[in-house]
Design a protein around this motif. Structure first.
Motif, PDB file in Angstrom:
ATOM      1  N   LEU A  59      16.304   6.677   0.124  1.00 43.57           N
ATOM      2  CA  LEU A  59      15.097   7.401  -0.283  1.00 43.57           C
ATOM      3  C   LEU A  59      13.823   6.956   0.442  1.00 43.57           C
ATOM      4  O   LEU A  59      12.963   7.785   0.751  1.00 43.57           O
ATOM      5  N   ALA A  60      13.703   5.650   0.692  1.00 44.74           N
ATOM      6  CA  ALA A  60      12.371   5.129   1.022  1.00 44.74           C
ATOM      7  C   ALA A  60      12.051   5.178   2.512  1.00 44.74           C
ATOM      8  O   ALA A  60      12.930   5.088   3.365  1.00 44.74           O
ATOM      9  N   ASP A  61      10.765   5.314   2.803  1.00 41.26           N
ATOM     10  CA  ASP A  61      10.288   5.211   4.180  1.00 41.26           C
ATOM     11  C   ASP A  61      10.129   3.742   4.555  1.00 41.26           C
ATOM     12  O   ASP A  61      10.263   3.369   5.703  1.00 41.26           O
ATOM     13  N   ARG A  62       9.802   2.959   3.541  1.00 41.37           N
ATOM     14  CA  ARG A  62       9.576   1.535   3.778  1.00 41.37           C
ATOM     15  C   ARG A  62      10.193   0.752   2.630  1.00 41.37           C
ATOM     16  O   ARG A  62      10.201   1.220   1.491  1.00 41.37           O
ATOM     17  N   ILE A  63      10.699  -0.446   2.944  1.00 35.80           N
ATOM     18  CA  ILE A  63      11.305  -1.282   1.898  1.00 35.80           C
ATOM     19  C   ILE A  63      10.629  -2.646   1.898  1.00 35.80           C
ATOM     20  O   ILE A  63      10.389  -3.237   2.957  1.00 35.80           O
ATOM     21  N   MET A  64      10.306  -3.112   0.691  1.00 38.92           N
ATOM     22  CA  MET A  64       9.824  -4.482   0.524  1.00 38.92           C
ATOM     23  C   MET A  64      10.860  -5.208  -0.324  1.00 38.92           C
ATOM     24  O   MET A  64      11.219  -4.736  -1.400  1.00 38.92           O
ATOM     25  N   VAL A  65      11.327  -6.344   0.164  1.00 40.17           N
ATOM     26  CA  VAL A  65      12.336  -7.104  -0.581  1.00 40.17           C
ATOM     27  C   VAL A  65      11.635  -8.258  -1.288  1.00 40.17           C
ATOM     28  O   VAL A  65      10.881  -9.020  -0.662  1.00 40.17           O
ATOM     29  N   MET A  66      11.877  -8.367  -2.599  1.00 45.66           N
ATOM     30  CA  MET A  66      11.263  -9.449  -3.373  1.00 45.66           C
ATOM     31  C   MET A  66      12.319 -10.464  -3.794  1.00 45.66           C
ATOM     32  O   MET A  66      13.435 -10.101  -4.169  1.00 45.66           O
ATOM     33  N   TYR A  67      11.927 -11.735  -3.748  1.00 45.78           N
ATOM     34  CA  TYR A  67      12.783 -12.798  -4.273  1.00 45.78           C
ATOM     35  C   TYR A  67      11.910 -13.761  -5.060  1.00 45.78           C
ATOM     36  O   TYR A  67      10.906 -14.277  -4.534  1.00 45.78           O
ATOM     37  N   ALA A  68      12.266 -13.989  -6.309  1.00 47.79           N
ATOM     38  CA  ALA A  68      11.564 -14.959  -7.159  1.00 47.79           C
ATOM     39  C   ALA A  68      10.047 -14.783  -7.114  1.00 47.79           C
ATOM     40  O   ALA A  68       9.301 -15.745  -6.950  1.00 47.79           O
ATOM     41  N   GLY A  69       9.609 -13.525  -7.238  1.00 46.31           N
ATOM     42  CA  GLY A  69       8.175 -13.255  -7.369  1.00 46.31           C
ATOM     43  C   GLY A  69       7.424 -13.087  -6.071  1.00 46.31           C
ATOM     44  O   GLY A  69       6.222 -12.811  -6.084  1.00 46.31           O
ATOM     45  N   GLN A  70       8.116 -13.262  -4.940  1.00 43.97           N
ATOM     46  CA  GLN A  70       7.428 -13.159  -3.654  1.00 43.97           C
ATOM     47  C   GLN A  70       8.101 -12.111  -2.766  1.00 43.97           C
ATOM     48  O   GLN A  70       9.314 -11.887  -2.880  1.00 43.97           O
ATOM     49  N   VAL A  71       7.319 -11.512  -1.868  1.00 47.47           N
ATOM     50  CA  VAL A  71       7.911 -10.596  -0.892  1.00 47.47           C
ATOM     51  C   VAL A  71       8.467 -11.434   0.250  1.00 47.47           C
ATOM     52  O   VAL A  71       7.762 -12.269   0.814  1.00 47.47           O
TER      53      VAL A  71
ATOM     54  N   SER B 268       0.835  -1.202   0.000  1.00 45.01           N
ATOM     55  CA  SER B 268       0.000   0.000   0.000  1.00 45.01           C
ATOM     56  C   SER B 268       0.864   1.245   0.000  1.00 45.01           C
ATOM     57  O   SER B 268       1.901   1.307   0.667  1.00 45.01           O
ATOM     58  N   LEU B 269       0.436   2.198  -0.792  1.00 46.88           N
ATOM     59  CA  LEU B 269       1.189   3.434  -0.987  1.00 46.88           C
ATOM     60  C   LEU B 269       0.393   4.577  -0.387  1.00 46.88           C
ATOM     61  O   LEU B 269      -0.761   4.808  -0.772  1.00 46.88           O
ATOM     62  N   GLY B 270       1.020   5.273   0.573  1.00 48.37           N
ATOM     63  CA  GLY B 270       0.327   6.363   1.249  1.00 48.37           C
ATOM     64  C   GLY B 270       0.830   7.715   0.766  1.00 48.37           C
ATOM     65  O   GLY B 270       1.965   7.837   0.290  1.00 48.37           O
ATOM     66  N   ALA B 271       0.008   8.742   0.924  1.00 46.12           N
ATOM     67  CA  ALA B 271       0.407  10.094   0.527  1.00 46.12           C
ATOM     68  C   ALA B 271       1.620  10.520   1.346  1.00 46.12           C
ATOM     69  O   ALA B 271       1.687  10.272   2.554  1.00 46.12           O
ATOM     70  N   GLY B 272       2.584  11.137   0.670  1.00 45.50           N
ATOM     71  CA  GLY B 272       3.766  11.639   1.375  1.00 45.50           C
ATOM     72  C   GLY B 272       4.719  10.556   1.839  1.00 45.50           C
ATOM     73  O   GLY B 272       5.500  10.768   2.769  1.00 45.50           O
ATOM     74  N   LYS B 273       4.672   9.392   1.195  1.00 39.28           N
ATOM     75  CA  LYS B 273       5.572   8.293   1.570  1.00 39.28           C
ATOM     76  C   LYS B 273       6.192   7.661   0.322  1.00 39.28           C
ATOM     77  O   LYS B 273       5.542   7.606  -0.737  1.00 39.28           O
ATOM     78  N   VAL B 274       7.425   7.175   0.478  1.00 38.79           N
ATOM     79  CA  VAL B 274       8.052   6.389  -0.585  1.00 38.79           C
ATOM     80  C   VAL B 274       8.173   4.954  -0.115  1.00 38.79           C
ATOM     81  O   VAL B 274       8.707   4.692   0.964  1.00 38.79           O
ATOM     82  N   VAL B 275       7.660   4.030  -0.918  1.00 38.69           N
ATOM     83  CA  VAL B 275       7.859   2.602  -0.658  1.00 38.69           C
ATOM     84  C   VAL B 275       8.801   2.078  -1.731  1.00 38.69           C
ATOM     85  O   VAL B 275       8.557   2.294  -2.930  1.00 38.69           O
ATOM     86  N   ALA B 276       9.873   1.415  -1.309  1.00 37.49           N
ATOM     87  CA  ALA B 276      10.802   0.839  -2.292  1.00 37.49           C
ATOM     88  C   ALA B 276      10.540  -0.655  -2.427  1.00 37.49           C
ATOM     89  O   ALA B 276      10.304  -1.339  -1.434  1.00 37.49           O
TER      90      ALA B 276
ATOM     91  N   HIS C 177       3.364  15.882  -1.343  1.00 40.90           N
ATOM     92  CA  HIS C 177       2.623  14.822  -0.650  1.00 40.90           C
ATOM     93  C   HIS C 177       2.219  13.676  -1.577  1.00 40.90           C
ATOM     94  O   HIS C 177       1.154  13.079  -1.427  1.00 40.90           O
ATOM     95  N   MET C 178       3.083  13.403  -2.513  1.00 36.99           N
ATOM     96  CA  MET C 178       2.761  12.338  -3.463  1.00 36.99           C
ATOM     97  C   MET C 178       3.072  10.967  -2.876  1.00 36.99           C
ATOM     98  O   MET C 178       3.973  10.827  -2.036  1.00 36.99           O
ATOM     99  N   ALA C 179       2.335   9.964  -3.315  1.00 39.06           N
ATOM    100  CA  ALA C 179       2.646   8.577  -2.940  1.00 39.06           C
ATOM    101  C   ALA C 179       3.583   8.037  -4.010  1.00 39.06           C
ATOM    102  O   ALA C 179       3.261   8.094  -5.197  1.00 39.06           O
ATOM    103  N   VAL C 180       4.743   7.529  -3.596  1.00 36.78           N
ATOM    104  CA  VAL C 180       5.761   7.125  -4.575  1.00 36.78           C
ATOM    105  C   VAL C 180       6.153   5.657  -4.371  1.00 36.78           C
ATOM    106  O   VAL C 180       6.422   5.228  -3.246  1.00 36.78           O
ATOM    107  N   LEU C 181       6.168   4.914  -5.472  1.00 36.60           N
ATOM    108  CA  LEU C 181       6.760   3.573  -5.468  1.00 36.60           C
ATOM    109  C   LEU C 181       8.115   3.697  -6.148  1.00 36.60           C
ATOM    110  O   LEU C 181       8.211   4.201  -7.269  1.00 36.60           O
ATOM    111  N   TYR C 182       9.157   3.237  -5.465  1.00 37.78           N
ATOM    112  CA  TYR C 182      10.500   3.302  -6.039  1.00 37.78           C
ATOM    113  C   TYR C 182      10.997   1.879  -6.242  1.00 37.78           C
ATOM    114  O   TYR C 182      11.271   1.159  -5.275  1.00 37.78           O
ATOM    115  N   VAL C 183      11.096   1.463  -7.490  1.00 36.57           N
ATOM    116  CA  VAL C 183      11.549   0.110  -7.828  1.00 36.57           C
ATOM    117  C   VAL C 183      13.043   0.162  -8.108  1.00 36.57           C
ATOM    118  O   VAL C 183      13.504   1.007  -8.887  1.00 36.57           O
ATOM    119  N   THR C 184      13.790  -0.712  -7.476  1.00 38.55           N
ATOM    120  CA  THR C 184      15.246  -0.680  -7.669  1.00 38.55           C
ATOM    121  C   THR C 184      15.886  -2.034  -7.343  1.00 38.55           C
ATOM    122  O   THR C 184      15.324  -2.824  -6.590  1.00 38.55           O
TER     123      THR C 184
END
Ligand SMILES: Nc1ncnc2c1ncn2[C@@H]1O[C@H](COP(=O)(O)OP(=O)(O)O)[C@@H](O)[C@H]1O
Ligand code: SF4
Ligand SMILES: [Mg+2]
Length: 366
Positions: free
Chosen positions: A234-246, A52-60, A218-225
């Motif tokens: 950059l990010a407030d929160r990080i999600m780590v993906m491996y082989a299609g799964q978080v 979920s992406l919230g206003a004013g937050k970056v999720v990587a 106050h934009m909601a930003v997804l940062y893929v890297t």
């Protein structure tokens, strides 16, 4: 650290998300073999991803090439539809067909700024088009173009507006690409590896621009890297993906200071960090598995130095190891609880297999 087995979804914790994906899964149908032996096989690009992406937050979203990051961004942009899972904008389900209204609110920034700008047109043209689509009056267009260029720190605008894309540096081109997405006044920006093709010297500037859009607008930003160091920056929160799964999801500081999943530890050990002293946390070889036939159990087990017997047989649950910090790994389950969950009754089936789109022709690469 061991805690009781608690299956929780890897979600970003956002009180009022602007855009939310719940349990998104996507398969692609690809051809395998040659000649008469050719057959279609399903490639599990993304499985059960909640974000979920919230206003004013970056999720990587961080992971190696092929881990499903771009597919998640494209699912959120509604460029492709999931076979299962739900997309919600301001809490309301998003229709399967991508509407112009949705496209204006949720914009994507691509990896290659040169490919996304038509080389035969001047910068003004690239910005005027989306402004017109957004019904800006003709007499206001020049002012609006200037304002867009200023917002992405291309100032004074007169220096840029009549140039062709090839007359700008890579960083300036990516700023123009971002300005073009801003022209339709989006609330969500999905940036897919926006700096990976840029010169190292200009990367920080573009990351700071994304941070500005988060903080000032106050934009909601997804940062893929694929670069966990830039995600940490950059990010407030990080999600780590491996082989299609978080495999791990957490506030950035908690994830990088206390990585709980062996794969996150691997990514961090490979990332340059002048602040970190001593030996890397974990060094392991190998490559991500094929998504046509991913390993049973934990998909990381063939590369994991901590793999146990159960890891090769049963997929680990997602476990909350600290507030808002979860990891999908058997290491965080009490030894006495490390066993296969009870089989679900048939009524508990959550999703239907519909709309398996054949997109095998259009791979995105890393
Ligand atoms: N349109 C497509 N058709 C077939 N396979 C695809 C398509 N798009 C992505 N894939 C496959 O899905 C997997 C995940 O791809 P992608 O999301 O692009 O990963 P990443 O962005 O992390 O590199 C890869 O194995 C890739 O080859
Ligand atoms: S579940 Fe097992 S194989 Fe997977 S990361 Fe954890 S310890 Fe390693
Ligand atoms: Mg990608």
């Amino acid at each position: 650290m061991s805690v009781a087995t608690v299956a929780i979804p890897h979600e970003t914790v956002t009180e009022h998300p602007v855009l939310e994906g719940r349990g998104l899964s996507k398969r692609f149908w690809v051809r395998r073999g040659h000649g008469p032996l050719t057959r279609r096989a399903s490639l599990r690009a993304v499985e059960d991803v909640s974000i979920s992406l919230g206003a004013g937050k970056v999720v990587a979203v961080v992971g190696e090439s092929g881990s499903g990051k771009t597919t998640v961004a494209r699912l959120l942009a509604r460029i492709i539809t999931p076979e299962s899972g739900q997309l919600l904008l301001d809490g309301d389900p998003v229709p399967r067909r991508r509407s112009r209204k949705y496209a204006a609110q949720v914009q994507m920034v691509f990896q290659d700024p040169f490919a996304s700008l038509n080389p035969v047109h001047r910068i003004r043209y690239h910005l005027v088009r989306p402004l017109r689509i957004h019904h800006i009056d003709d007499q206001d267009v020049d002012t609006a173009v200037d304002e867009l260029l200023r917002r992405v720190a291309l100032s004074p605008p007169s220096q840029f507006v009549d140039k062709f894309p090839h007359e700008l540096s890579g960083g300036q081109r990516q700023r123009v690409a971002i300005a073009r997405t801003l022209a339709v006044r989006p609330r969500v920006l999905l940036a897919d590896e926006p700096v990976s093709m840029l010169d190292v010297s200009v990367r920080l500037g573009v990351l700071n621009l994304l941070a500005d859009l988060r903080d000032r607008e106050h934009m909601a930003v997804l940062y893929v890297t694929h670069d966990i160091a830039s995600a940490r920056y950059l990010a407030d929160r990080i999600m780590v993906m491996y082989a299609g799964q978080v495999v791990e999801s957490s506030p950035s500081v908690s994830l990088t200071d206390h990585p709980a999943h062996p794969y996150t530890q691997l990514l961090l050990s490979a990332a340059p960090d002048p602040d970190r002293m001593g030996r890397p946390l974990l060094v392991t070889g190998g490559a991500p598995p094929s998504l046509l036939a991913p390993p049973a159990g934990c998909r990381f087990h063939p590369r994991c130095p901590h793999a146990m017997d159960i890891c090769a047989r049963v997929a680990p649950p997602s476990v909350e190891i600290a507030p808002a910090h979860s990891a999908t790994c058997w290491l965080h389950v009490d030894a006495s609880d490390r066993h296969a969950p009870d089989p679900e009754p048939p009524a508990a089936k959550r999703h239907t297999n519909e709309d398996l789109t054949d997109l095998s022709a259009g791979g995105t690469g890393g």
